[in-house]
Design an enzyme around this catalytic site. Structure first.
Site, PDB file in Angstrom:
ATOM      1  N   ASP A   1       5.543  -6.014   0.245  1.00 26.62           N
ATOM      2  CA  ASP A   1       4.126  -5.809   0.498  1.00 26.62           C
ATOM      3  C   ASP A   1       3.688  -4.587  -0.335  1.00 26.62           C
ATOM      4  O   ASP A   1       4.511  -3.727  -0.642  1.00 26.62           O
ATOM      5  CB  ASP A   1       3.963  -5.551   2.005  1.00 26.62           C
ATOM      6  CG  ASP A   1       2.654  -4.892   2.363  1.00 26.62           C
ATOM      7  OD1 ASP A   1       1.607  -5.491   2.080  1.00 26.62           O
ATOM      8  OD2 ASP A   1       2.679  -3.779   2.915  1.00 26.62           O
TER       9      ASP A   1
ATOM     10  N   ASP B   1       4.929  -3.470   6.391  1.00 26.40           N
ATOM     11  CA  ASP B   1       4.630  -2.459   7.406  1.00 26.40           C
ATOM     12  C   ASP B   1       3.503  -2.875   8.359  1.00 26.40           C
ATOM     13  O   ASP B   1       3.343  -2.293   9.419  1.00 26.40           O
ATOM     14  CB  ASP B   1       4.188  -1.163   6.721  1.00 26.40           C
ATOM     15  CG  ASP B   1       2.852  -1.334   6.020  1.00 26.40           C
ATOM     16  OD1 ASP B   1       2.681  -2.342   5.305  1.00 26.40           O
ATOM     17  OD2 ASP B   1       1.956  -0.486   6.207  1.00 26.40           O
TER      18      ASP B   1
ATOM     19  N   ASP C   1       1.852  -8.490   8.078  1.00 28.43           N
ATOM     20  CA  ASP C   1       3.148  -8.858   7.510  1.00 28.43           C
ATOM     21  C   ASP C   1       4.080  -9.505   8.536  1.00 28.43           C
ATOM     22  O   ASP C   1       5.088 -10.100   8.167  1.00 28.43           O
ATOM     23  CB  ASP C   1       3.844  -7.612   6.930  1.00 28.43           C
ATOM     24  CG  ASP C   1       3.020  -6.949   5.840  1.00 28.43           C
ATOM     25  OD1 ASP C   1       2.449  -7.679   5.009  1.00 28.43           O
ATOM     26  OD2 ASP C   1       2.949  -5.712   5.819  1.00 28.43           O
TER      27      ASP C   1
HETATM   28  P1  ADP Z   1      -3.969  -5.364   2.105  1.00 26.82           P
HETATM   29  O1  ADP Z   1      -3.554  -4.780   3.416  1.00 26.82           O
HETATM   30  O2  ADP Z   1      -2.797  -5.895   1.310  1.00 26.82           O
HETATM   31  O3  ADP Z   1      -4.887  -4.501   1.307  1.00 26.82           O
HETATM   32  P2  ADP Z   1      -5.833  -7.142   3.502  1.00 26.82           P
HETATM   33  O4  ADP Z   1      -5.631  -8.609   3.593  1.00 26.82           O
HETATM   34  O5  ADP Z   1      -5.800  -6.344   4.739  1.00 26.82           O
HETATM   35  O6  ADP Z   1      -4.791  -6.692   2.404  1.00 26.82           O
HETATM   36  O7  ADP Z   1      -7.227  -6.872   2.790  1.00 26.82           O
HETATM   37  C1  ADP Z   1      -7.545  -7.464   1.567  1.00 26.82           C
HETATM   38  C2  ADP Z   1      -8.750  -6.817   0.980  1.00 26.82           C
HETATM   39  O8  ADP Z   1      -9.883  -7.006   1.857  1.00 26.82           O
HETATM   40  C3  ADP Z   1      -8.636  -5.310   0.834  1.00 26.82           C
HETATM   41  O9  ADP Z   1      -8.003  -4.934  -0.357  1.00 26.82           O
HETATM   42  C4  ADP Z   1     -10.110  -4.906   0.864  1.00 26.82           C
HETATM   43  O10 ADP Z   1     -10.675  -5.029  -0.410  1.00 26.82           O
HETATM   44  C5  ADP Z   1     -10.735  -5.898   1.815  1.00 26.82           C
HETATM   45  N1  ADP Z   1     -10.853  -5.335   3.171  1.00 26.82           N
HETATM   46  C6  ADP Z   1     -10.103  -5.628   4.254  1.00 26.82           C
HETATM   47  N2  ADP Z   1     -10.523  -4.933   5.334  1.00 26.82           N
HETATM   48  C7  ADP Z   1     -11.540  -4.153   4.912  1.00 26.82           C
HETATM   49  C8  ADP Z   1     -12.396  -3.195   5.542  1.00 26.82           C
HETATM   50  N3  ADP Z   1     -12.277  -2.866   6.827  1.00 26.82           N
HETATM   51  N4  ADP Z   1     -13.362  -2.632   4.791  1.00 26.82           N
HETATM   52  C9  ADP Z   1     -13.492  -2.947   3.495  1.00 26.82           C
HETATM   53  N5  ADP Z   1     -12.726  -3.817   2.845  1.00 26.82           N
HETATM   54  C10 ADP Z   1     -11.767  -4.420   3.531  1.00 26.82           C
HETATM   55 MG    MG Z   2       0.940  -3.023   4.095  1.00 25.72          MG
END
Ligand code: ADP
Ligand code: MG
Length: 292
Positions: free
Chosen positions: A38, A237, A241
């Site tokens: 990740d 983490d 995941d």
């Molecule tokens: P990761 O944890 O690998 O970054 P996520 O699936 O949690 O992946 O999120 C993917 C993308 O969605 C993030 O990189 C971000 O651009 C957007 N995102 C997720 N949650 C938020 C949030 N609370 N505010 C703004 N952008 C968000």
């Molecule tokens: Mg992570």
């Protein structure tokens, strides 16, 4: 496998901050052909910091920040926390929005003072028919620097950008190099966009990247590698995941990560340092040699 050699192996692991839940995991680790890491919180520290704020359309930077902080206040996402922390330093007050919806993998949708606010990815804007073409060059430039860009829309109009940067952990590149030297294929998986993911991957020596993977699809990616006949470890983490950690032949959780990930994993790296994976595989090999 003799119980004694397994016990010795498990004990040695524990001394080095590698907590192995059961004998079978120690036995499986020496067969690994493929490791999926990740990005956020695993390869990187998972403590993103705001680096750029870009207001558009006559919106003042202070107002953009005030609205974004309110929008993100109730989100547990590390990117949201980066905005809130930055705002707090600037003395922005922390009021709740009137309504709040988290959209996993995309961002948040909230109502503030009767106005609709969206913060998140390009896909979130696309889903809501919000035009962002004029900002694409600027977004891509930030992403090429390994920064994650969040788009901000107020009343269905793109009104700002927030870029955050996360630091790669000290030993991530070394761990990737050692795994490759052992003949193990190393992948990065992330929900983040392709450009940012590639930039981070490059700094740690990873060439195989799965980006823009929605939380519910991480496990499917692991499953697909297994179907190709690979013996796969997942290292992560986050809550996101957990299903992938459970699906993998061996799931490694980062000890500083969420309890959900630790519960779903087979092995926990207490120090959060990826060289622990290398140590676990060596321990597994040594244990199996003693058994044979
Ligand atoms: P990761 O944890 O690998 O970054 P996520 O699936 O949690 O992946 O999120 C993917 C993308 O969605 C993030 O990189 C971000 O651009 C957007 N995102 C997720 N949650 C938020 C949030 N609370 N505010 C703004 N952008 C968000
Ligand atoms: Mg992570």
């Amino acid at each position: 496998a003799t119980p004694t050699s397994i016990m010795v192996g498990t004990g040695k692991g524990a001394e080095n901050g590698i907590l192995i839940k059961g004998a079978e995991h120690l036995e499986n680790a020496h067969r690994l052909t493929t490791i999926v890491l990740d990005k956020t919180g695993t390869i990187t520290k998972g403590e993103p910091e705001v680096t750029d704020i870009v207001p558009f359309a006559g919106l003042a930077e202070a107002e953009l920040l005030r609205l974004a902080v309110r929008a993100e206040k109730n989100s547990e996402h590390p990117l949201a926390q980066a905005i809130v922390k930055y705002g707090q330093k600037q003395g922005v007050s922390l009021n709740d929005p009137e309504s709040f919806t988290a959209i996993p993998g995309y961002g948040v949708e909230v109502t503030i003072e009767g106005k609709r606010v969206l913060v998140g990815t390009r896909k979130l804007m696309l889903k809501n028919n919000i035009e962002f073409e004029s900002a694409v060059t600027q977004i891509e430039q930030l992403e090429l620097q390994g920064k994650t860009v969040m788009l901000f829309a107020l009343e269905n109009k793109l009104s700002g950008l927030f870029a955050v940067a996360d630091t790669v952990k000290e030993h991530s590149a070394q761990a990737v190099a050692e795994l490759k030297k052992m003949g193990i294929e190393v992948w990065m998986i992330t929900g983040d966009n392709t450009r940012t993911a590639q930039a981070i991957a490059q700094t740690v020596g990873i060439t195989s990247v799965m980006a823009e993977v929605l939380p519910e699809h991480k496990a499917e990616k692991v499953e697909a590698l297994k179907k190709e006949g690979k013996v796969v470890a997942m290292v992560g983490d986050g809550i996101n995941d957990a299903p992938a950690l459970a699906t993998a032949d061996v799931g490694f959780a980062i000890g500083t990560g969420t309890d959900v990930a630790i519960e779903a994993a087979d092995i926990t790296l207490m120090r959060g340092d990826l060289t622990g994976i290398v140590a676990a595989i060596r321990l597994s090999k040594a244990t199996m040699r003693n058994i044979k």
